[in-house]
Design a protein around this motif. Structure first.
Motif, PDB file in Angstrom:
ATOM      1  N   HIS A 152      59.663  23.540  -4.318  1.00  0.00           N
ATOM      2  CA  HIS A 152      60.970  22.975  -3.953  1.00  0.00           C
ATOM      3  C   HIS A 152      61.319  23.294  -2.502  1.00  0.00           C
ATOM      4  CE1 HIS A 152      61.890  21.537  -7.933  1.00  0.00           C
ATOM      5  NE2 HIS A 152      61.753  22.744  -8.453  1.00  0.00           N
ATOM      6  N   VAL A 153      61.052  24.527  -2.084  1.00  0.00           N
ATOM      7  CA  VAL A 153      61.337  24.932  -0.703  1.00  0.00           C
ATOM      8  C   VAL A 153      60.495  24.115   0.273  1.00  0.00           C
ATOM      9  CG1 VAL A 153      61.172  26.832   0.966  1.00  0.00           C
ATOM     10  CG2 VAL A 153      62.105  27.255  -1.318  1.00  0.00           C
ATOM     11  N   LEU A 154      59.215  23.936  -0.041  1.00  0.00           N
ATOM     12  CA  LEU A 154      58.339  23.163   0.843  1.00  0.00           C
ATOM     13  C   LEU A 154      58.847  21.735   1.011  1.00  0.00           C
ATOM     14  CD1 LEU A 154      54.843  24.362  -0.417  1.00  0.00           C
ATOM     15  CD2 LEU A 154      55.949  24.976   1.738  1.00  0.00           C
ATOM     16  N   VAL A 155      59.260  21.126  -0.089  1.00  0.00           N
ATOM     17  CA  VAL A 155      59.773  19.754  -0.025  1.00  0.00           C
ATOM     18  C   VAL A 155      61.088  19.714   0.747  1.00  0.00           C
ATOM     19  CG1 VAL A 155      60.719  17.862  -1.420  1.00  0.00           C
ATOM     20  CG2 VAL A 155      58.595  18.987  -2.113  1.00  0.00           C
ATOM     21  N   ALA A 156      61.988  20.635   0.454  1.00  0.00           N
ATOM     22  CA  ALA A 156      63.307  20.646   1.101  1.00  0.00           C
ATOM     23  C   ALA A 156      63.189  20.861   2.608  1.00  0.00           C
ATOM     24  CB  ALA A 156      64.189  21.729   0.486  1.00  0.00           C
ATOM     25  N   LYS A 157      62.261  21.719   3.020  1.00  0.00           N
ATOM     26  CA  LYS A 157      62.113  22.034   4.447  1.00  0.00           C
ATOM     27  C   LYS A 157      61.080  21.141   5.138  1.00  0.00           C
ATOM     28  CE  LYS A 157      64.139  26.410   4.315  1.00  0.00           C
ATOM     29  NZ  LYS A 157      65.298  26.631   5.090  1.00  0.00           N
ATOM     30  N   GLN A 158      60.450  20.271   4.341  1.00  0.00           N
ATOM     31  CA  GLN A 158      59.444  19.335   4.845  1.00  0.00           C
ATOM     32  C   GLN A 158      58.319  20.053   5.592  1.00  0.00           C
ATOM     33  OE1 GLN A 158      61.567  16.369   7.072  1.00  0.00           O
ATOM     34  NE2 GLN A 158      62.538  15.531   5.248  1.00  0.00           N
ATOM     35  N   ILE A 159      57.774  21.071   4.941  1.00  0.00           N
ATOM     36  CA  ILE A 159      56.641  21.793   5.507  1.00  0.00           C
ATOM     37  C   ILE A 159      55.488  21.787   4.508  1.00  0.00           C
ATOM     38  CG2 ILE A 159      57.916  23.247   7.121  1.00  0.00           C
ATOM     39  CD1 ILE A 159      58.010  25.438   5.100  1.00  0.00           C
ATOM     40  N   GLN A 160      54.306  22.102   4.989  1.00  0.00           N
ATOM     41  CA  GLN A 160      53.095  22.013   4.173  1.00  0.00           C
ATOM     42  C   GLN A 160      52.431  23.358   3.891  1.00  0.00           C
ATOM     43  OE1 GLN A 160      51.791  19.025   2.996  1.00  0.00           O
ATOM     44  NE2 GLN A 160      53.690  18.127   3.725  1.00  0.00           N
ATOM     45  N   ILE A 161      52.817  24.392   4.614  1.00  0.00           N
ATOM     46  CA  ILE A 161      52.117  25.676   4.522  1.00  0.00           C
ATOM     47  C   ILE A 161      53.000  26.728   3.849  1.00  0.00           C
ATOM     48  CG2 ILE A 161      51.044  27.538   5.854  1.00  0.00           C
ATOM     49  CD1 ILE A 161      50.465  25.426   8.019  1.00  0.00           C
ATOM     50  N   VAL A 162      52.435  27.383   2.845  1.00  0.00           N
ATOM     51  CA  VAL A 162      53.144  28.465   2.177  1.00  0.00           C
ATOM     52  C   VAL A 162      52.982  29.726   3.021  1.00  0.00           C
ATOM     53  CG1 VAL A 162      53.295  29.895   0.106  1.00  0.00           C
ATOM     54  CG2 VAL A 162      52.779  27.465  -0.099  1.00  0.00           C
ATOM     55  N   THR A 163      54.095  30.271   3.445  1.00  0.00           N
ATOM     56  CA  THR A 163      54.111  31.503   4.233  1.00  0.00           C
ATOM     57  C   THR A 163      54.902  32.558   3.473  1.00  0.00           C
ATOM     58  OG1 THR A 163      56.149  30.923   5.373  1.00  0.00           O
ATOM     59  CG2 THR A 163      54.077  30.190   6.395  1.00  0.00           C
ATOM     60  N   LYS A 164      54.885  33.757   3.999  1.00  0.00           N
ATOM     61  CA  LYS A 164      55.684  34.835   3.412  1.00  0.00           C
ATOM     62  C   LYS A 164      57.156  34.428   3.393  1.00  0.00           C
ATOM     63  CE  LYS A 164      57.185  39.526   4.360  1.00  0.00           C
ATOM     64  NZ  LYS A 164      57.178  40.606   5.336  1.00  0.00           N
ATOM     65  N   GLU A 165      57.625  33.798   4.448  1.00  0.00           N
ATOM     66  CA  GLU A 165      59.025  33.386   4.547  1.00  0.00           C
ATOM     67  C   GLU A 165      59.372  32.346   3.484  1.00  0.00           C
ATOM     68  OE1 GLU A 165      56.915  33.615   7.192  1.00  0.00           O
ATOM     69  OE2 GLU A 165      57.801  35.435   8.036  1.00  0.00           O
ATOM     70  N   VAL A 166      58.462  31.424   3.207  1.00  0.00           N
ATOM     71  CA  VAL A 166      58.688  30.428   2.158  1.00  0.00           C
ATOM     72  C   VAL A 166      58.798  31.113   0.802  1.00  0.00           C
ATOM     73  CG1 VAL A 166      57.629  28.494   0.910  1.00  0.00           C
ATOM     74  CG2 VAL A 166      57.618  28.513   3.415  1.00  0.00           C
ATOM     75  N   VAL A 167      57.893  32.069   0.538  1.00  0.00           N
ATOM     76  CA  VAL A 167      57.919  32.803  -0.730  1.00  0.00           C
ATOM     77  C   VAL A 167      59.226  33.588  -0.856  1.00  0.00           C
ATOM     78  CG1 VAL A 167      56.790  34.606  -2.105  1.00  0.00           C
ATOM     79  CG2 VAL A 167      55.402  32.919  -0.876  1.00  0.00           C
ATOM     80  N   GLU A 168      59.645  34.234   0.218  1.00  0.00           N
ATOM     81  CA  GLU A 168      60.894  35.006   0.192  1.00  0.00           C
ATOM     82  C   GLU A 168      62.109  34.096  -0.033  1.00  0.00           C
ATOM     83  OE1 GLU A 168      61.296  38.224   0.082  1.00  0.00           O
ATOM     84  OE2 GLU A 168      59.232  38.802   0.506  1.00  0.00           O
ATOM     85  N   THR A 169      62.108  32.927   0.593  1.00  0.00           N
ATOM     86  CA  THR A 169      63.201  31.971   0.387  1.00  0.00           C
ATOM     87  C   THR A 169      63.222  31.511  -1.058  1.00  0.00           C
ATOM     88  OG1 THR A 169      63.063  31.241   2.684  1.00  0.00           O
ATOM     89  CG2 THR A 169      64.156  29.756   1.135  1.00  0.00           C
ATOM     90  N   ALA A 170      62.056  31.223  -1.612  1.00  0.00           N
ATOM     91  CA  ALA A 170      61.967  30.816  -3.021  1.00  0.00           C
ATOM     92  C   ALA A 170      62.481  31.931  -3.923  1.00  0.00           C
ATOM     93  CB  ALA A 170      60.523  30.470  -3.370  1.00  0.00           C
ATOM     94  N   ARG A 171      62.131  33.171  -3.616  1.00  0.00           N
ATOM     95  CA  ARG A 171      62.589  34.320  -4.404  1.00  0.00           C
ATOM     96  C   ARG A 171      64.095  34.443  -4.383  1.00  0.00           C
ATOM     97  NH1 ARG A 171      65.433  37.986  -4.743  1.00  0.00           N
ATOM     98  NH2 ARG A 171      65.141  39.962  -5.685  1.00  0.00           N
ATOM     99  N   GLN A 172      64.713  34.193  -3.248  1.00  0.00           N
ATOM    100  CA  GLN A 172      66.164  34.279  -3.130  1.00  0.00           C
ATOM    101  C   GLN A 172      66.872  33.240  -3.991  1.00  0.00           C
ATOM    102  OE1 GLN A 172      66.921  33.971   1.059  1.00  0.00           O
ATOM    103  NE2 GLN A 172      66.118  36.011   1.490  1.00  0.00           N
ATOM    104  N   ASN A 173      66.193  32.146  -4.290  1.00  0.00           N
ATOM    105  CA  ASN A 173      66.776  31.090  -5.095  1.00  0.00           C
ATOM    106  C   ASN A 173      66.607  31.311  -6.596  1.00  0.00           C
ATOM    107  OD1 ASN A 173      67.712  29.593  -2.880  1.00  0.00           O
ATOM    108  ND2 ASN A 173      65.684  28.730  -2.586  1.00  0.00           N
TER     109      ASN A 173
END
Length: 99
Positions: free
Chosen positions: A72-93
């Motif tokens: 969901h975060v990748l789609v919302a932010k329109q990015i293709q690469i999973v990073t630590k920041e993406v995982v942390e954002t997903a965790r916060q949700n």
């Protein structure tokens, strides 16, 4: 008529042993390799996998929930690469407690 509900409740109540780090990496590689390369030598992948390991502690249900949120975060932010920041954002949700 009540069998699906009973099955669902039994499955939910069943306690599963946490996966080891190696088992978690293997699970990520088999189930989520389209987003995370669990065996990659790339620093970004290693950092993302380390964040997943730390947050989920091998809880397979939590891994599934977290990775769906990562998508969901990748789609919302329109990015293709999973990073630590993406995982942390997903965790916060997710409502999973401190990590």
């Amino acid at each position: 008529m009540r069998a699906p509900q009973l099955y669902s409740r039994v499955g939910f109540a069943h306690e599963m042993e946490p996966l080891s780090d190696d088992e978690t990496r293997d699970f990520l590689e088999k189930r989520w390799s389209h987003w995370v390369k669990a065996t990659s030598d790339d620093f970004t992948d290693k950092e993302a996998v380390a964040a997943i390991l730390r947050i989920t502690r091998g809880n397979i249900r939590l891994i599934e929930r977290l990775m769906l949120q990562v998508e969901h975060v990748l789609v919302a932010k329109q990015i293709q690469i999973v990073t630590k920041e993406v995982v942390e954002t997903a965790r916060q949700n997710l409502i999973i407690g401190p990590g």
